[in-house]
Design a protein around this motif. Structure first.
Motif, short mmCIF file in Angstrom:
data_model
loop_
_atom_site.label_atom_id
_atom_site.label_comp_id
_atom_site.label_asym_id
_atom_site.label_seq_id
_atom_site.Cartn_x
_atom_site.Cartn_y
_atom_site.Cartn_z
N VAL A 3 0.74 -1.13 -0.18
CA VAL A 3 0.02 0.02 -0.09
C VAL A 3 1.13 1.19 0.08
O VAL A 3 1.94 1.14 0.27
CB VAL A 3 -0.90 0.10 1.18
CG1 VAL A 3 -2.13 -1.08 1.22
CG2 VAL A 3 -0.10 0.00 2.56
N GLU A 4 0.30 2.24 -0.44
CA GLU A 4 1.19 3.47 -0.39
C GLU A 4 1.06 4.24 1.01
O GLU A 4 1.85 5.23 1.04
CB GLU A 4 0.58 4.60 -1.38
CG GLU A 4 0.80 3.92 -2.93
CD GLU A 4 0.23 5.09 -3.96
OE1 GLU A 4 -0.53 5.90 -3.64
OE2 GLU A 4 0.50 4.70 -5.18
N HIS A 5 -0.15 3.93 1.78
CA HIS A 5 -0.07 4.55 3.14
C HIS A 5 -0.53 3.73 4.11
O HIS A 5 -1.18 2.77 3.67
CB HIS A 5 -0.78 5.91 2.90
CG HIS A 5 -2.22 5.77 2.92
ND1 HIS A 5 -2.52 5.80 1.51
CD2 HIS A 5 -3.38 5.64 3.56
CE1 HIS A 5 -4.19 5.69 1.55
NE2 HIS A 5 -4.40 5.39 3.00
N LEU A 6 -0.26 3.81 5.28
CA LEU A 6 -0.88 3.07 6.40
C LEU A 6 -2.11 3.97 6.86
O LEU A 6 -1.81 5.16 7.36
CB LEU A 6 0.21 2.83 7.45
CG LEU A 6 1.25 1.80 7.29
CD1 LEU A 6 2.23 1.81 8.36
CD2 LEU A 6 0.61 0.53 6.79
N ASP A 7 -3.21 3.45 6.99
CA ASP A 7 -4.35 4.07 7.83
C ASP A 7 -4.17 4.50 9.16
O ASP A 7 -4.32 5.44 9.97
CB ASP A 7 -5.66 3.41 7.31
CG ASP A 7 -5.87 3.33 6.02
OD1 ASP A 7 -6.29 4.28 5.11
OD2 ASP A 7 -5.57 2.20 5.57
#
Length: 322
Positions: free
Chosen positions: A116-120
């Protein structure tokens, strides 16, 4: 599915979520992981929890591969990681802890493993006595401003340490922790209900609670001894067996006293225990773990039990645990 705000933030998480601890890459391989995540998502679960230390990064790699395979729209679910213990069996000093170096590099590694491009959500898995809290808060703030993390939080931090992180953030105009990930269940209540009581209103903290079934103890499976196929009976889980079964001789007795209450309601022990956690308004989401599809399906039924837990039933539960 019910959805609840993560504390005072605008993020809405499913009341039940799904985690990979002690299952993914161990009891659960790729095919079963795919089926479990698909079932969870089809039932409205939108939060999948993980950590760098879970099977030394294998759990995150497996979850990332499955999420990519299932092709859920990225804006329809949240995924997390946790940093502190490291992702290798014998970490060097720079491969663990909450220093700016490890917090940053662990985030980048988790992004690659989870694809993924970011961690929520990104959690500090334990407090680090060797790193100033100012350094950790600043590192998390940097990752948020870079767009690599959307919300950061703590896991099993003392209330005073969380308050200190908020003080540092406020004084330095940094992003503060939004959530805490504590253990919470019918047999483990003190921290969430008492120690953290001031955090909810003062700082708007949410909670993503783990071990709602006390590692299976609250399902009743250990009421008559240790099943040979139980997780606690397996080699390598001696530490968990000691923590769950040997902390006082009355824990099994308490679980046995809960069985008639579940029977009167016509629900399983597991469903009763999970639903009970959701009665607490400060619980943002209850994280489920499963190594079988039937197990996950049954536990998802806890949402149907929640309306049955009126004041009279809750009083019976408290009396059984007294």
């Amino acid at each position: 599915m019910l959805y609840r705000r993560l504390g005072r933030s605008g993020l809405q998480l499913s009341a039940l979520s799904f985690g990979a601890w002690v299952t993914f890459g161990q009891q659960v391989g790729r095919s079963l992981a795919r089926d479990l995540l698909a079932m969870a998502y089809d039932h409205g679960i939108n939060f999948f929890d993980n950590a760098e230390v879970y099977n030394h990064g294998v759990a995150e790699t497996l979850m990332g591969d499955v999420l990519a395979d299932l092709r859920f729209p990225r804006d329809s679910y949240c995924v997390s990681s946790k940093v502190y213990f490291g992702a290798v069996a014998d970490p060097l000093p720079t491969q663990r802890g909450l220093s700016r170096k490890h917090v940053t590099e662990a985030c980048h590694q988790a992004l690659r493993r989870l694809r993924v491009e970011h961690l929520d959500l990104y959690f500090c898995h334990r407090p680090d006595p060797d790193t100033p809290v100012e350094e950790t808060v600043a590192a998390m703030d940097t990752l948020v401003r870079q767009g690599k993390v959307l919300y950061w939080g703590t896991s099993e931090w003392p209330a005073e340490a969380i308050a200190e992180a908020h003080r540092v953030a406020k004084e330095n105009h940094l992003y503060a922790p939004s959530m805490e990930q504590p253990q919470y269940n019918l047999l483990h209540r003190e921290r969430v209900e008492r120690e953290y009581a001031s955090l909810y209103d003062t700082y708007g903290m949410g909670t993503t609670i783990w071990s709602p079934l006390a590692s299976g103890l609250l399902t009743g499976k250990y009421n008559d001894g240790m099943p040979s196929d139980a997780r606690l009976a397996q080699p390598g889980y001696e530490w968990l067996r000691e923590a769950i079964l040997e902390q006082g001789g009355d824990r099994i007795a308490k679980v046995r006293r809960l069985a008639p209450i579940a029977a009167d309601l016509g629900v399983s022990m597991a469903q009763l225990a999970i639903a009970w956690c959701l009665v607490n308004p400060h619980v943002s989401t209850v994280m489920l773990g499963a190594s079988k599809l039937e197990q996950l399906e049954q536990n998802l039924g806890a949402l149907d039990v929640l309306p049955k837990l009126d004041a009279q039933v809750l009083q019976k539960i408290d009396q059984a645990l007294a």
